[in-house]
Write a protein that holds these residues in place. Structure first.
Motif, PDB file in Angstrom:
ATOM      1  N   ARG A   1       0.839  -1.213   0.000  1.00  0.00           N
ATOM      2  CA  ARG A   1       0.000   0.000   0.000  1.00  0.00           C
ATOM      3  C   ARG A   1       0.867   1.254   0.000  1.00  0.00           C
ATOM      4  O   ARG A   1       0.589   2.214  -0.720  1.00  0.00           O
ATOM      5  N   GLU A   2       1.919   1.238   0.799  1.00  0.00           N
ATOM      6  CA  GLU A   2       2.801   2.411   0.883  1.00  0.00           C
ATOM      7  C   GLU A   2       3.537   2.649  -0.430  1.00  0.00           C
ATOM      8  O   GLU A   2       3.679   3.784  -0.876  1.00  0.00           O
ATOM      9  N   ARG A   3       4.013   1.595  -1.066  1.00  0.00           N
ATOM     10  CA  ARG A   3       4.695   1.750  -2.356  1.00  0.00           C
ATOM     11  C   ARG A   3       3.758   2.296  -3.415  1.00  0.00           C
ATOM     12  O   ARG A   3       4.142   3.133  -4.222  1.00  0.00           O
ATOM     13  N   ALA A   4       2.524   1.810  -3.435  1.00  0.00           N
ATOM     14  CA  ALA A   4       1.549   2.299  -4.412  1.00  0.00           C
ATOM     15  C   ALA A   4       1.212   3.762  -4.151  1.00  0.00           C
ATOM     16  O   ALA A   4       1.077   4.558  -5.086  1.00  0.00           O
ATOM     17  N   ARG A   5       1.111   4.131  -2.887  1.00  0.00           N
ATOM     18  CA  ARG A   5       0.762   5.512  -2.539  1.00  0.00           C
ATOM     19  C   ARG A   5       1.891   6.484  -2.856  1.00  0.00           C
ATOM     20  O   ARG A   5       1.664   7.614  -3.248  1.00  0.00           O
ATOM     21  N   LEU A   6       3.122   6.038  -2.713  1.00  0.00           N
ATOM     22  CA  LEU A   6       4.271   6.922  -2.895  1.00  0.00           C
ATOM     23  C   LEU A   6       5.000   6.712  -4.219  1.00  0.00           C
ATOM     24  O   LEU A   6       6.127   7.167  -4.375  1.00  0.00           O
ATOM     25  N   ALA A   7       4.372   6.041  -5.176  1.00  0.00           N
ATOM     26  CA  ALA A   7       5.058   5.723  -6.426  1.00  0.00           C
ATOM     27  C   ALA A   7       5.539   6.980  -7.152  1.00  0.00           C
ATOM     28  O   ALA A   7       6.640   7.005  -7.700  1.00  0.00           O
ATOM     29  N   GLN A   8       4.753   8.010  -7.153  1.00  0.00           N
ATOM     30  CA  GLN A   8       5.137   9.242  -7.841  1.00  0.00           C
ATOM     31  C   GLN A   8       5.510  10.357  -6.869  1.00  0.00           C
ATOM     32  O   GLN A   8       5.755  11.481  -7.289  1.00  0.00           O
ATOM     33  N   GLY A   9       5.553  10.056  -5.575  1.00  0.00           N
ATOM     34  CA  GLY A   9       5.749  11.089  -4.571  1.00  0.00           C
ATOM     35  C   GLY A   9       7.158  11.594  -4.401  1.00  0.00           C
ATOM     36  O   GLY A   9       7.393  12.487  -3.605  1.00  0.00           O
ATOM     37  N   TRP A  10       8.132  11.080  -5.123  1.00  0.00           N
ATOM     38  CA  TRP A  10       9.513  11.502  -4.935  1.00  0.00           C
ATOM     39  C   TRP A  10       9.851  12.733  -5.763  1.00  0.00           C
ATOM     40  O   TRP A  10      10.841  13.407  -5.505  1.00  0.00           O
ATOM     41  N   ARG A  11       9.065  13.070  -6.751  1.00  0.00           N
ATOM     42  CA  ARG A  11       9.425  14.156  -7.673  1.00  0.00           C
ATOM     43  C   ARG A  11       9.402  15.528  -7.008  1.00  0.00           C
ATOM     44  O   ARG A  11      10.313  16.330  -7.200  1.00  0.00           O
TER      45      ARG A  11
END
Length: 164
Positions: free
Chosen positions: A84-94
């Motif tokens: 769940r965390e990986r899916a939620r943060l997949a694009q959150g690093w940009r």
């Protein structure tokens, strides 16, 4: 010779920091963080700043990592929660990467342009204490309150909820 040791410790610290932020396991990331903090302490010792090296070991590699261990113990590390965390943060690093770039770019340009050197470091623990708890007393207390709030937030977010 101490410059060579400082450069070596700095390169080890950089490698450990990169490994700390790229590990999928939180426990492995914490171990690499400890290695990075101890390498930075080695840098301080290599350049003759023994007090700063001791503070680095006691405060950061000791106390702050103990807080992180507490947070790791309260976090849900089940495979479902990690997915769940990986899916939620997949694009959150940009966005954070762009913010770091915006902060680092002027610093790098200032260093390349040959900016002024920083002020001399305090020569004793008494003068360091006068600096920290003189004009910076409020900032030090706000930072400690922020750490406490982060710890309580991690405890709240990490608690396991009972499924109905």
């Amino acid at each position: 010779m101490s410059n060579l040791a400082a450069i070596w410790c700095a390169s080890v610290a950089l490698a450990c920091a990169i490994l700390a932020v790229t590990r999928p396991s939180v426990v492995h990331a914490l171990i690499w963080l400890v290695a990075a903090l101890l390498s930075l302490a080695g840098c301080f010792f290599a350049v003759g700043a023994g007090f700063a090296g001791a503070v680095q070991i006691l405060i950061y590699a000791g106390a702050i990592v103990a807080v992180f261990v507490f947070v790791v113990m309260t976090a849900d590390a089940s495979p479902e929660a990690l997915a769940r965390e990986r899916a939620r943060l997949a694009q959150g690093w940009r966005r954070p990467a762009a913010a770091v770039g915006l902060v680092a770019l002027p610093l790098a340009l200032g260093l390349l342009a040959g900016g002024t050197s920083p002020a001399a470091a305090p020569d004793s623990g008494l003068s360091l204490g006068a600096i920290l708890f003189g004009p910076w007393a409020v900032a030090v207390e706000v930072a400690s309150g922020l750490l406490l709030a982060a710890l309580m937030g991690a405890r709240h977010l990490g608690r396991r909820r009972e499924e109905p």
